[in-house]
Design a protein around this motif. Structure first.
Motif, PDB file in Angstrom:
ATOM      1  N   VAL A  73       0.589  -1.162  -0.048  1.00 59.59           N
ATOM      2  CA  VAL A  73       0.142  -0.127  -0.164  1.00 59.59           C
ATOM      3  C   VAL A  73       1.002   1.354   0.067  1.00 59.59           C
ATOM      4  N   GLY A  74       2.208   1.171  -0.133  1.00 59.20           N
ATOM      5  CA  GLY A  74       2.952   2.252  -0.263  1.00 59.20           C
ATOM      6  C   GLY A  74       3.128   2.922   1.042  1.00 59.20           C
ATOM      7  N   LEU A  75       2.759   4.278   0.998  1.00 58.15           N
ATOM      8  CA  LEU A  75       2.785   5.043   2.262  1.00 58.15           C
ATOM      9  C   LEU A  75       1.484   5.469   2.700  1.00 58.15           C
ATOM     10  N   ARG A  76       0.241   4.629   2.428  1.00 58.02           N
ATOM     11  CA  ARG A  76      -0.882   4.845   2.872  1.00 58.02           C
ATOM     12  C   ARG A  76      -0.797   4.821   4.614  1.00 58.02           C
ATOM     13  N   ASN A  77      -0.209   3.652   5.270  1.00 61.12           N
ATOM     14  CA  ASN A  77      -0.175   3.908   6.483  1.00 61.12           C
ATOM     15  C   ASN A  77       0.403   5.064   7.246  1.00 61.12           C
ATOM     16  N   PHE A  78       1.135   5.539   6.671  1.00 57.99           N
ATOM     17  CA  PHE A  78       1.882   6.967   7.075  1.00 57.99           C
ATOM     18  C   PHE A  78       1.035   7.926   7.093  1.00 57.99           C
ATOM     19  N   ARG A  79       0.162   8.133   6.019  1.00 58.49           N
ATOM     20  CA  ARG A  79      -0.733   9.060   5.674  1.00 58.49           C
ATOM     21  C   ARG A  79      -1.915   9.013   6.725  1.00 58.49           C
ATOM     22  N   VAL A  80      -2.248   7.759   7.092  1.00 59.96           N
ATOM     23  CA  VAL A  80      -3.354   7.321   8.080  1.00 59.96           C
ATOM     24  C   VAL A  80      -2.812   7.978   9.426  1.00 59.96           C
ATOM     25  N   ILE A  81      -1.712   7.873   9.932  1.00 58.52           N
ATOM     26  CA  ILE A  81      -1.099   8.285  11.046  1.00 58.52           C
ATOM     27  C   ILE A  81      -0.963   9.843  11.262  1.00 58.52           C
ATOM     28  N   PHE A  82      -0.284  10.229  10.047  1.00 56.62           N
ATOM     29  CA  PHE A  82      -0.348  11.863   9.992  1.00 56.62           C
ATOM     30  C   PHE A  82      -1.497  12.625  10.005  1.00 56.62           C
ATOM     31  N   SER A  83      -2.482  11.958   9.499  1.00 59.16           N
ATOM     32  CA  SER A  83      -3.720  12.697   9.170  1.00 59.16           C
ATOM     33  C   SER A  83      -4.851  12.155  10.317  1.00 59.16           C
ATOM     34  N   SER A  84      -4.447  11.533  11.386  1.00 61.23           N
ATOM     35  CA  SER A  84      -5.367  11.057  12.673  1.00 61.23           C
ATOM     36  C   SER A  84      -5.621  12.421  13.363  1.00 61.23           C
ATOM     37  N   TYR A  85      -6.684  12.433  13.697  1.00 59.32           N
ATOM     38  CA  TYR A  85      -7.206  13.650  14.516  1.00 59.32           C
ATOM     39  C   TYR A  85      -6.301  13.897  15.943  1.00 59.32           C
ATOM     40  N   ASP A  86      -5.953  12.677  16.362  1.00 58.97           N
ATOM     41  CA  ASP A  86      -5.221  12.878  17.613  1.00 58.97           C
ATOM     42  C   ASP A  86      -3.707  12.549  17.585  1.00 58.97           C
ATOM     43  N   PHE A  87      -3.051  12.572  16.577  1.00 55.55           N
ATOM     44  CA  PHE A  87      -1.693  12.206  16.326  1.00 55.55           C
ATOM     45  C   PHE A  87      -0.809  13.057  17.157  1.00 55.55           C
ATOM     46  N   PHE A  88      -1.035  14.420  16.850  1.00 53.93           N
ATOM     47  CA  PHE A  88      -0.142  15.409  17.265  1.00 53.93           C
ATOM     48  C   PHE A  88      -0.252  15.428  18.732  1.00 53.93           C
ATOM     49  N   ASP A  89      -1.484  15.484  19.044  1.00 51.91           N
ATOM     50  CA  ASP A  89      -1.874  15.421  20.748  1.00 51.91           C
ATOM     51  C   ASP A  89      -1.040  14.291  21.400  1.00 51.91           C
ATOM     52  N   ILE A  90      -0.957  13.200  20.627  1.00 51.60           N
ATOM     53  CA  ILE A  90      -0.170  12.117  21.314  1.00 51.60           C
ATOM     54  C   ILE A  90       1.173  12.017  21.378  1.00 51.60           C
ATOM     55  N   LEU A  91       1.725  12.651  20.061  1.00 53.84           N
ATOM     56  CA  LEU A  91       3.237  12.978  20.054  1.00 53.84           C
ATOM     57  C   LEU A  91       3.522  14.072  21.055  1.00 53.84           C
ATOM     58  N   LYS A  92       2.783  14.945  21.245  1.00 60.77           N
ATOM     59  CA  LYS A  92       3.206  16.198  22.259  1.00 60.77           C
ATOM     60  C   LYS A  92       3.209  15.542  23.558  1.00 60.77           C
ATOM     61  N   ASN A  93       2.166  14.571  23.988  1.00 63.87           N
ATOM     62  CA  ASN A  93       2.269  13.948  25.357  1.00 63.87           C
ATOM     63  C   ASN A  93       3.592  13.117  25.510  1.00 63.87           C
ATOM     64  N   THR A  94       3.947  12.444  24.429  1.00 62.58           N
ATOM     65  CA  THR A  94       5.077  11.589  24.279  1.00 62.58           C
ATOM     66  C   THR A  94       6.428  12.397  24.458  1.00 62.58           C
ATOM     67  N   ILE A  95       6.560  13.651  23.817  1.00 67.78           N
ATOM     68  CA  ILE A  95       7.844  14.128  23.748  1.00 67.78           C
ATOM     69  C   ILE A  95       7.769  15.007  25.360  1.00 67.78           C
TER      70      ILE A  95
END
Length: 319
Positions: A73-95
């Motif tokens: 599926v190429g980069l589809r899984n990565f697009r799902v990650i970065f387009s997820s509504y809560d990804f950047f909140d989760i990334l902020k919590n992790t950092i």
């Protein structure tokens, strides 16, 4: 009589002569190399062979088709990650959690090691080191049980104390504002004794003549710590800091997953807990593996960058 051809024939090949010292060294130290075999096999079996699964980050994995026959599926899984509504909140919590661990966990290790090194009563020093080292061997399940017994909403010992003394209600485990401090304090309590061991070993390796020279120059204990002890352990601190920066997106899955509840998801949900829910609970393997691959790439970049900066400014690094 011409003996040059015979001499040339008797001379060993250049390639074999080059590797002869290496072979001789391996044979002479064969038992030491044999002791390396279990560790090498461990990393090959549990770290390098599973890297084959990175292919799933670029596939729509199906249990029936397996890794090789699942469609690309190429980069589809990565697009799902970065387009997820809560990804950047989760990334902020992790950092944020990783940054807090680096700042508020490494400093107590150094301070505790220095203070413990200043203790002159040997039996007292050993008792304190043993008591503070013990919690490291407790699992996070046991630590959570201890925290729950003290701060459980409505039934914890300290929760009841505050209520009985009319000091108001205390909410630690389900309060988003208290969740991160609770994680940090419990982590400090559990790991500070173990972390101090590295710095105590570094302090023990400092040349005693440096302290003697400082005493001759009139330096007191604080001056000796500042000008001798701290510079002596700076290299170890830098090494551990570089290694921690390499795992900046690993915010302590086991602890966070055990302490996490639905009321604190906004501040406690991290990449690893999200990966676990998607992969184990929802059987969605492609997106979690892509997220893990993203973590590995970021960690590698941070590790190489930190090591490069350390070698540039301090002429020291891990390679």
């Amino acid at each position: 009589m011409n003996t040059q051809p015979e001499a040339a024939a008797a001379r060993p090949p250049v390639s074999s002569a080059r590797y002869r010292p290496i072979v001789k060294s391996i044979v002479s130290q064969r038992w030491l190399y044999l002791m390396l075999v279990p560790g090498i096999l461990y990393y090959i079996v549990f770290h390098y062979v599973p890297m084959f699964g990175i292919l799933l980050a670029f596939k729509d994995y199906s249990l029936t088709k397996g890794i090789l026959h699942s469609p690309w599926v190429g980069l589809r899984n990565f697009r799902v990650i970065f387009s997820s509504y809560d990804f950047f909140d989760i990334l902020k919590n992790t950092i944020l959690l990783s940054f807090y661990r680096i700042v508020f966990n490494m400093i107590p290790d150094v301070v505790f090691a220095i203070l413990l090194n200043e203790v002159r009563v040997r039996w007292f020093k050993r008792v304190v080191q043993t008591v503070t080292y013990g919690p490291y061997f407790l699992s996070w399940i046991i630590v959570y049980g201890l925290v729950f017994s003290f701060f459980a909403p409505g039934s914890g010992l300290i929760t009841n104390l505050f209520r009985d003394m009319n000091w108001g209600e205390i909410n630690v485990m389900t309060n988003p504002d208290m969740f991160r401090p609770m994680l940090l304090l419990s982590d400090i309590w559990k790991n500070t004794g173990f972390g101090a061991i590295f710095y105590l070993a570094a302090i023990a390796a400092i040349n005693p003549e440096l302290y003697e020279a400082a005493i001759v120059d009139g330096a007191g204990r604080m001056r000796q710590i500042w000008h001798v002890t701290i510079p002596g352990i700076a290299g170890v601190f830098l090494l551990l800091l570089i290694l921690r920066l390499g795992t900046v997106l690993d915010a302590g899955f086991e602890q966070v997953y055990i302490f996490l509840n639905t009321l604190v998801y906004s501040v406690g949900d991290i990449l690893d807990t999200n990966i676990f829910r998607r992969g184990i609970e929802q059987f969605d393997f492609g997106v979690p593996i892509a997220m893990g691959f993203f973590k590995s790439v970021v960690g590698l970049i941070m590790l190489v960058t930190a090591n490069k900066l350390a070698k540039t400014f301090t002429n020291s690094g891990i390679w």
